[in-house]
Design a protein around this motif. Structure first.
Motif, mmCIF file in Angstrom:
data_model
loop_
_atom_site.group_PDB
_atom_site.id
_atom_site.type_symbol
_atom_site.label_atom_id
_atom_site.label_comp_id
_atom_site.label_asym_id
_atom_site.label_seq_id
_atom_site.Cartn_x
_atom_site.Cartn_y
_atom_site.Cartn_z
ATOM 1 N N UNK A 1 19.712 12.946 -11.294
ATOM 2 C CA UNK A 1 18.181 12.989 -11.488
ATOM 3 C C UNK A 1 17.486 12.299 -10.085
ATOM 4 N N UNK A 2 18.227 11.640 -9.297
ATOM 5 C CA UNK A 2 17.433 11.484 -8.053
ATOM 6 C C UNK A 2 17.238 10.097 -7.892
ATOM 7 N N UNK A 3 17.704 9.208 -8.453
ATOM 8 C CA UNK A 3 17.396 7.576 -8.333
ATOM 9 C C UNK A 3 17.950 7.305 -7.062
ATOM 10 N N UNK A 4 17.338 6.459 -6.239
ATOM 11 C CA UNK A 4 17.903 5.755 -5.029
ATOM 12 C C UNK A 4 18.158 4.349 -5.211
ATOM 13 N N UNK B 1 3.712 15.042 -16.376
ATOM 14 C CA UNK B 1 3.032 15.617 -15.247
ATOM 15 C C UNK B 1 2.586 14.227 -14.670
ATOM 16 N N UNK B 2 2.871 14.275 -13.317
ATOM 17 C CA UNK B 2 2.557 13.258 -12.584
ATOM 18 C C UNK B 2 0.784 13.837 -11.868
ATOM 19 N N UNK B 3 0.051 12.600 -12.375
ATOM 20 C CA UNK B 3 -1.447 13.001 -12.148
ATOM 21 C C UNK B 3 -2.129 12.671 -10.691
ATOM 22 N N UNK B 4 -1.146 12.258 -9.872
ATOM 23 C CA UNK B 4 -1.563 11.891 -8.505
ATOM 24 C C UNK B 4 -0.345 12.223 -7.513
ATOM 25 N N UNK B 5 -0.815 12.259 -5.988
ATOM 26 C CA UNK B 5 0.220 12.415 -5.203
ATOM 27 C C UNK B 5 1.249 11.464 -5.142
ATOM 28 N N UNK B 6 2.437 12.061 -5.026
ATOM 29 C CA UNK B 6 3.489 10.986 -4.676
ATOM 30 C C UNK B 6 4.274 11.324 -3.536
ATOM 31 N N UNK C 1 10.485 14.873 -11.948
ATOM 32 C CA UNK C 1 9.040 15.411 -11.378
ATOM 33 C C UNK C 1 8.769 14.777 -10.093
ATOM 34 N N UNK C 2 9.160 13.305 -9.935
ATOM 35 C CA UNK C 2 9.023 12.737 -8.808
ATOM 36 C C UNK C 2 9.989 13.380 -7.571
ATOM 37 N N UNK C 3 10.960 13.588 -7.953
ATOM 38 C CA UNK C 3 12.030 14.212 -6.814
ATOM 39 C C UNK C 3 11.221 15.653 -6.420
ATOM 40 N N UNK C 4 10.677 16.457 -7.198
ATOM 41 C CA UNK C 4 9.984 17.805 -6.812
ATOM 42 C C UNK C 4 8.899 17.569 -6.219
ATOM 43 N N UNK C 5 8.140 16.159 -6.548
ATOM 44 C CA UNK C 5 6.884 15.761 -5.928
ATOM 45 C C UNK C 5 7.006 15.190 -4.158
ATOM 46 N N UNK C 6 8.118 15.331 -3.868
ATOM 47 C CA UNK C 6 8.515 14.989 -2.439
ATOM 48 C C UNK C 6 8.499 13.539 -2.454
ATOM 49 N N UNK C 7 8.681 12.470 -3.539
ATOM 50 C CA UNK C 7 8.802 10.954 -3.381
ATOM 51 C C UNK C 7 9.643 10.775 -2.210
ATOM 52 N N UNK C 8 9.341 9.705 -1.463
ATOM 53 C CA UNK C 8 10.407 9.191 -0.267
ATOM 54 C C UNK C 8 11.235 8.667 -0.986
ATOM 55 N N UNK C 9 11.384 7.694 -1.769
ATOM 56 C CA UNK C 9 12.353 6.851 -2.699
ATOM 57 C C UNK C 9 11.960 6.648 -4.027
ATOM 58 N N UNK C 10 12.996 6.575 -4.750
ATOM 59 C CA UNK C 10 12.723 6.471 -6.167
ATOM 60 C C UNK C 10 13.601 5.203 -6.547
ATOM 61 N N UNK D 1 0.891 -1.213 -0.033
ATOM 62 C CA UNK D 1 0.034 -0.012 0.149
ATOM 63 C C UNK D 1 0.704 1.174 0.027
ATOM 64 N N UNK D 2 2.132 1.022 0.591
ATOM 65 C CA UNK D 2 2.851 2.300 0.558
ATOM 66 C C UNK D 2 3.682 2.707 -0.830
ATOM 67 N N UNK D 3 3.764 2.019 -1.856
ATOM 68 C CA UNK D 3 4.306 1.836 -2.819
ATOM 69 C C UNK D 3 3.409 2.251 -4.003
ATOM 70 N N UNK D 4 3.955 2.880 -5.375
ATOM 71 C CA UNK D 4 3.422 3.302 -6.140
ATOM 72 C C UNK D 4 4.120 2.898 -7.738
ATOM 73 N N UNK D 5 3.629 2.182 -8.851
ATOM 74 C CA UNK D 5 4.436 1.694 -9.675
ATOM 75 C C UNK D 5 3.974 2.659 -10.950
#
Length: 323
Positions: A125-128, A49-54, A82-91, A8-12
């Motif tokens: 680019x922010x890959x973890x 454009x990311x169309x949901x919260x990350x 885009x995900x880094x600027x959307x405050x994703x916890x880990x990519x 539930x805490x991950x998104x693909x």
């Protein structure tokens, strides 16, 4: 395959390189693909454009960097930003096919090391974390300062040949098309409980191959050639022809990545090879399947690896017995 509650805490999310594979992976994980808009500006620039919260989520981005390689790479870099600027916890970047991997060392003066360059871009680019399937050279993992999980396609290929009755067949031998692939060939040979053969060759120019010698007993045998990729088909076809000319009974080719550049499909179909087996890490969009081609699904392996990474379980456990 998976309990969606535990994920539930991950998104693909998926780029535009291989949507069919991304859909299969999401179905196996039991989670929907993330909503994202991918468009082009009038001059061809990529817009994402990311169309949901990350925010605070663990993000997995599936994007093989196959043809068109430059576009797919740039789209991946933009998605990471885009995900880094959307405050994703880990990519975590899932690259079933790692583009620009063939220049992994400096052989001549003034040559670039493009495999290292791609690694630098991904980290910048922010890959973890990065997940790949059968890197062209395993030392590419050392180009990263972040964790890299290199998944092996060999066990899936091996299980297919076991199902075809090739295990413990005294008439079967595994062939490495070059010295660099000996480890891969030995692992498949161990799985099939047979011996292996090595082709020594030289490359006078890019995509040109000249067989120098074949080391091992293959006369009268069914030969299974294994490589990480088939691009133009030149290396595999010339190796297969050399085997047949020197007494082999049959030659089957297999690989993880079916690049199939240019007229490779027709050349492989017209060659002495009896069958070509590959994974679907690269979309088969440049042309239809041909009669000799057998494509195996890579989604179960990729989905299982994603699940294990998210749950902090061992990924290497997937390949016990495969070296």
């Amino acid at each position: 395959m998976s309990d969606s509650h535990e994920l539930k805490d991950m998104k693909l999310f998926a780029g535009g390189a291989h949507p069919a594979l991304a859909t299969r992976v999401s179905e196996l994980l039991g989670i929907p693909l993330g909503r994202m808009t991918n468009k082009r500006f009038s001059d061809g620039e990529i817009q994402v454009k990311i169309d949901e919260s990350a925010r605070g989520a663990e993000i997995f981005i599936l994007q093989p960097t196959c043809l068109p390689t430059n576009d797919n790479l740039m789209e991946l870099f933009i998605m990471l930003d885009a995900f880094r600027r959307a405050s994703a916890r880990r990519m975590t970047v899932v690259m079933p096919y790692y583009g620009y991997a063939r220049q992994d060392k400096k052989i001549k003066p003034r040559e670039p090391i493009t495999a290292r360059l791609v690694a630098t871009f991904l980290e910048t680019c922010g890959a973890d974390r990065v997940v790949t399937v059968d890197l062209h050279a395993e030392q590419i993992q050392g180009f990263f300062n972040i964790p890299v999980d290199n998944l092996y396609g060999g066990p899936m290929l091996g299980r297919y040949f076991v199902q075809q009755g090739l295990r413990e067949d005294p008439e079967v031998v595994v062939v490495s098309p070059d010295v660099a692939g000996v480890g891969r060939a030995k692992s498949l040979a161990d799985m099939l409980k047979c011996t292996f053969v090595v082709i020594a060759k030289r490359r006078p120019a890019p995509n040109q191959v000249e067989v120098v010698e074949i080391v091992g007993d293959f006369v009268g045998k069914r030969c299974v050639m294994i490589d990480d990729m088939i691009d133009t088909g030149g290396s595999i076809i010339s190796g297969a022809q050399a085997l047949m000319d020197r007494g082999a009974r049959e030659v089957i080719a297999c690989c993880s990545h079916a690049v199939f550049s240019g007229s490779a499909r027709q050349r492989l179909q017209d060659s002495c090879l009896s069958e070509i087996v590959c994974l679907d890490t690269i979309p088969n969009e440049e042309g239809p399947d041909f009669p000799k081609l057998k494509v195996l699904p890579s989604a179960p392996l990729i989905a299982d690896a994603i699940r294990r990474i998210h749950l902090n379980e061992s990924v290497s456990a997937l390949f016990e017995g495969w070296r």
